[in-house]
Design a protein around this motif. Structure first.
Motif, short mmCIF file in Angstrom:
data_model
loop_
_atom_site.label_atom_id
_atom_site.label_comp_id
_atom_site.label_asym_id
_atom_site.label_seq_id
_atom_site.Cartn_x
_atom_site.Cartn_y
_atom_site.Cartn_z
N THR A 1 0.83 -1.21 0.00
CA THR A 1 0.00 0.00 0.00
C THR A 1 0.86 1.25 0.00
OG1 THR A 1 -1.73 -1.20 1.19
CG2 THR A 1 -1.85 1.19 1.20
N ALA A 2 1.93 1.26 0.80
CA ALA A 2 2.80 2.44 0.86
C ALA A 2 3.50 2.68 -0.48
CB ALA A 2 3.83 2.26 1.98
N VAL A 3 4.03 1.62 -1.07
CA VAL A 3 4.71 1.78 -2.36
C VAL A 3 3.72 2.19 -3.44
CG1 VAL A 3 5.98 0.56 -4.17
CG2 VAL A 3 6.59 0.22 -1.78
N ALA B 1 0.54 1.47 6.83
CA ALA B 1 0.75 2.22 5.60
C ALA B 1 0.49 3.71 5.81
CB ALA B 1 -0.15 1.68 4.49
N PHE B 2 -0.57 4.05 6.57
CA PHE B 2 -0.83 5.46 6.90
C PHE B 2 0.36 6.06 7.64
CE2 PHE B 2 -5.40 4.77 6.09
CZ PHE B 2 -5.70 5.97 5.46
N ALA B 3 0.88 5.33 8.62
CA ALA B 3 2.02 5.84 9.39
C ALA B 3 3.26 5.97 8.51
CB ALA B 3 2.29 4.92 10.58
N LEU B 4 3.49 5.00 7.64
CA LEU B 4 4.68 5.02 6.80
C LEU B 4 4.63 6.16 5.78
CD1 LEU B 4 7.33 3.70 6.04
CD2 LEU B 4 6.08 2.11 4.58
N THR B 5 3.48 6.36 5.14
CA THR B 5 3.37 7.45 4.16
C THR B 5 3.47 8.81 4.85
OG1 THR B 5 0.95 7.24 4.31
CG2 THR B 5 2.06 6.12 2.48
N ALA B 6 2.90 8.94 6.05
CA ALA B 6 3.03 10.20 6.78
C ALA B 6 4.48 10.47 7.14
CB ALA B 6 2.17 10.16 8.05
N TYR B 7 5.21 9.42 7.48
CA TYR B 7 6.64 9.58 7.78
C TYR B 7 7.42 9.98 6.53
CZ TYR B 7 11.46 8.21 8.81
OH TYR B 7 12.81 8.20 8.95
N PRO C 1 10.45 13.19 -6.15
CA PRO C 1 9.48 14.22 -6.51
C PRO C 1 8.14 13.99 -5.82
CG PRO C 1 10.57 13.35 -8.47
CD PRO C 1 10.97 12.47 -7.33
N LEU C 2 7.49 15.11 -5.46
CA LEU C 2 6.13 15.12 -4.92
C LEU C 2 6.01 14.31 -3.64
CD1 LEU C 2 4.26 14.55 -8.31
CD2 LEU C 2 4.71 16.74 -7.20
N LEU C 3 7.12 14.13 -2.94
CA LEU C 3 7.10 13.29 -1.74
C LEU C 3 6.19 13.88 -0.68
CD1 LEU C 3 8.34 10.73 -0.49
CD2 LEU C 3 10.11 12.18 0.50
N ASN C 4 6.10 15.21 -0.62
CA ASN C 4 5.29 15.84 0.42
C ASN C 4 3.80 15.58 0.25
OD1 ASN C 4 5.18 17.47 -1.94
ND2 ASN C 4 4.45 19.19 -0.73
N SER C 5 3.39 15.18 -0.95
CA SER C 5 1.96 14.93 -1.19
C SER C 5 1.62 13.44 -1.22
CB SER C 5 1.54 15.57 -2.52
OG SER C 5 2.29 15.05 -3.61
N VAL C 6 2.55 12.59 -0.82
CA VAL C 6 2.28 11.14 -0.76
C VAL C 6 1.29 10.88 0.37
CG1 VAL C 6 3.27 8.88 -0.25
CG2 VAL C 6 4.48 10.45 -1.76
N ARG C 7 0.23 10.17 0.07
CA ARG C 7 -0.78 9.85 1.07
C ARG C 7 -1.57 8.62 0.62
NH1 ARG C 7 -2.83 13.95 -2.05
NH2 ARG C 7 -4.95 13.64 -2.85
N VAL C 8 -2.24 8.01 1.58
CA VAL C 8 -3.11 6.87 1.28
C VAL C 8 -4.48 7.45 0.90
CG1 VAL C 8 -4.15 4.76 2.15
CG2 VAL C 8 -1.85 5.39 2.88
N ASP C 9 -4.78 7.47 -0.40
CA ASP C 9 -6.03 8.05 -0.86
C ASP C 9 -7.00 6.95 -1.28
OD1 ASP C 9 -4.80 7.12 -3.10
OD2 ASP C 9 -4.71 9.06 -4.15
N GLY C 10 -8.06 7.35 -1.98
CA GLY C 10 -9.07 6.37 -2.39
C GLY C 10 -8.51 5.29 -3.29
N ALA C 11 -7.60 5.67 -4.20
CA ALA C 11 -6.99 4.68 -5.08
C ALA C 11 -6.17 3.67 -4.29
CB ALA C 11 -6.12 5.37 -6.13
N ALA C 12 -5.45 4.15 -3.28
CA ALA C 12 -4.66 3.23 -2.45
C ALA C 12 -5.57 2.30 -1.64
CB ALA C 12 -3.75 4.02 -1.52
N LEU C 13 -6.70 2.82 -1.15
CA LEU C 13 -7.64 1.98 -0.43
C LEU C 13 -8.22 0.89 -1.34
CD1 LEU C 13 -9.55 4.65 1.70
CD2 LEU C 13 -7.82 3.03 2.48
N LEU C 14 -8.53 1.28 -2.59
CA LEU C 14 -9.03 0.29 -3.54
C LEU C 14 -7.97 -0.76 -3.83
CD1 LEU C 14 -11.24 -0.67 -5.46
CD2 LEU C 14 -10.36 0.92 -7.18
#
Length: 606
Positions: free
Chosen positions: A118-120, A437-443, A453-466
């Motif tokens: 999920t994090a990757v 995964a939430f904790a890892l992406t927040a870290y 690139p765009l590391l600051n906007s990495v998050r578990v969103d709807g696509a990741a939940l799916l």
């Protein structure tokens, strides 16, 4: 009245037939009415006609009855199915509660595998799949000068940023004559020289800055959260120095005080007016220079940069209806014309235009896909390992399955029981893995030193939940179906007769377990050279400073010929590292022609 044929009664054992049932019911009532009328003196023909007349529209009644029968049958089947599933669920909880060690180990292994996937996927989704965080970002384009193609005669990349940047004259000519872009802007990508010493408010602090053109933020579609954009007079030689603050720097240095707007701050002994504060969603480094945190944005005074050589990176916003191919064709025509009209230009240009999204993530695509595939293989190894554990556990339960089979449980019911157990384990593992995964992406989003690139906007969103839901279902099927099929295909009656403490699994069972072990080893061997996935993402230190990374270009270095350089020199001790001195003209704070050095902001000369 004719009776229902015996064969039809037995045929209903194979499944209900609502249409036949309704027809039989209607026939029974009509025949009963006919018999009553015949007893009253009616002829049978007239009695049947009268009975059908009294019933009304028989076809409508039959259709309504069939519809009601199908609905009742469907409800009954659903009730039976979900009742059986509830029984399987309760029984699975009881069996797993008795074997807590197996359940805990399985959930933990699954949680780690699902969390990594999920994090990757969240990183891949942010960098490769999701659009850039700008309005209509698909219209943004990156323009590289392509001077490395002229020098080398190949399509390879250059050795420094000077080979993909432009002079002020080339930027102004293209900005003036192009017809494909709605706006063309630029910034100075040589960030190693963009440091200011902030004094006058609190402790002195070195801040990172970047020089941007007047229309840089309007081209990207970024509006200041507070205040305004740069004014034209602030971008001219001799104008009033101004600055825009990043949201993080505004919060960190000024505690989010809105009263800072319009006030003067002192950087490098020069006064700058705070024009505005940018929104928290804008991060220059995340898009244009991963691993870099920009604190302030200073307007580039182009008149003071004309002798600096190739120091401007160009970004454009296409007009509605224009394409990258059209812009590229136009650039192929314009730049040779510019060179013919300006004999004083010392270099040629072959502009290469790509989408800004491709510039940001282009060189990381292969590395991230390899990393994603490697993590997927790890999850597959987890599934194979758990399948082996489930097989071993199922072998010890052969007597239980034999008894259930003897009591009437079919092959499908046994497979469903094992799938229910694997679903419970997978769901528990996915829930725990999602939290990890939430904790890892927040870290990861807070790690500014990672050049991604765009590391600051990495998050578990709807696509990741799916994606998590899909891999949970896949895990359930993979490590639950294999032991289920193996157990249901065995001779359970023989197992019931031969079961005992000393009974061992059959040869087929042992071969399957051996095959799974071999598969685990083979998949592990595939992953052994997997460190290749990390070659596209790097960070480090060199010369006492953090290494800067250009997403789709070389590492920032100044490669402009010495006679063409006019970049300013600092006279203090902070200008002495190998990164600070690389490519700068002179070492005494003066330009090659003996004139005093130019301030980085470019408003005045000392």
């Amino acid at each position: 009245m004719p009776k229902i044929p015996m064969w039809r009664r037995y045929a209903r054992l194979l499944g209900p037939d609502p249409a036949a049932d309704v027809k039989d019911e209607l026939r029974f009532h009509i025949d009963a009415k006919v018999d009553d009328l015949v007893e009253q003196g009616w002829s049978r023909h007239e009695a049947r006609h009268e009975a059908e007349r009294q019933f009304g529209d028989i076809q409508s009644v039959q259709d309504a009855g069939e519809r009601l029968g199908r609905e009742m049958d469907r409800n009954m089947r659903n009730r039976d199915f979900w009742g059986a599933c509830a029984q399987d669920f309760r029984y699975s909880l009881r069996t797993l509660r008795k074997d807590r060690g197996f359940a805990i180990i399985t959930v933990l292994i699954l949680a780690l595998g699902i969390a990594a996937n999920t994090a990757v996927f969240s990183v891949v989704n942010t960098v490769l799949l999701r659009p850039l965080p700008f309005p209509e970002s698909e219209r943004l384009a990156w323009l590289a000068s392509g001077r490395d193609l002229i020098r080398k005669g190949t399509g390879g990349g250059g050795d420094d940023l000077s080979n993909i940047t432009y002079t002020v004259a080339a930027f102004e000519e293209f900005q003036r004559h192009n017809q494909s872009f709605q706006q063309v802007t630029s910034y100075n990508p040589f960030l190693a020289n963009g440091e200011f010493l902030l004094t006058g408010q609190g402790e002195p602090q070195i801040v990172d800055a970047v020089l941007v053109a007047e229309n840089f933020f309007p081209t990207l579609g970024v509006e200041p959260m507070l205040g305004r954009n740069f004014l034209p007079q602030e971008c001219r030689k001799g104008g009033t120095p101004a600055v825009l603050l990043s949201h993080a720097f505004w919060q960190r240095r000024f505690a989010g005080d809105p009263a800072i707007l319009g006030q003067a701050i002192t950087m490098d002994k020069q006064s700058f007016t705070v024009a505005g504060v940018l929104p928290p969603t804008f991060d220059f480094g995340a898009v244009f220079s991963p691993g870099t945190k920009i604190d302030v944005y200073v307007p580039a005074v182009l008149d003071n940069m004309r002798n600096w050589g190739n120091t401007l990176a160009m970004v454009g916003r296409l007009k509605p209806g224009s394409s990258i191919a059209q812009a590229q064709a136009e650039a192929d025509i314009l730049f040779p014309q510019f060179k013919a009209a300006h004999k004083e230009w010392w270099g040629d240009y072959v502009s290469r235009i790509t989408g800004l999204k491709e510039f940001v993530s282009g060189k990381l695509r292969r590395s991230l896909i390899v990393l994603w595939s490697a993590v997927g293989l790890i999850l597959l190894i987890v599934c194979v390992n758990l399948s082996n554990l489930m097989l071993a556990r199922a072998a010890t339960r052969s007597r239980e399955f034999a008894l259930r089979s003897a009591l009437g449980a079919g092959r499908g019911r046994l497979i469903r029981q094992l799938l229910t157990e694997s679903l419970i384990l997978s769901s528990a593992g996915a829930s725990l893995g999602l939290g990890l995964a939430f904790a890892l992406t927040a870290y990861l989003a807070r790690q500014g030193s990672i050049a991604l690139p765009l590391l600051n906007s990495v998050r578990v969103d709807g696509a990741a939940l799916l994606w998590t839901l899909l891999i949970t279902v896949a895990v359930t099927v993979i490590f639950g179906l294999t032991p289920g099929l193996n157990i249901s295909s065995r001779n359970l009656q023989g197992a019931l007769k031969d079961s005992g403490r000393g009974t061992t699994a059959g040869q087929t069972h042992e071969r399957l377990r051996a095959t799974l072990v071999i598969s685990e080893v083979a998949l592990s061997c595939v992953l052994s050279p997997g460190d290749v996935a990390q070659r596209g993402v790097y960070s480090g230190r060199r010369g006492g400073r953090r290494r800067r990374y250009a997403p789709a270009g070389p590492e920032p270095q100044l490669g402009v010929p010495r006679q063409r350089q006019g970049l300013r020199q600092r006279g203090d001790s902070r200008c002495t590292g190998p990164d600070r001195d690389a490519g700068l003209s002179g070492s005494n704070g003066h330009a090659p022609d003996g004139r005093p050095r130019l301030l980085l902001a470019g408003w005045s000369e000392e």
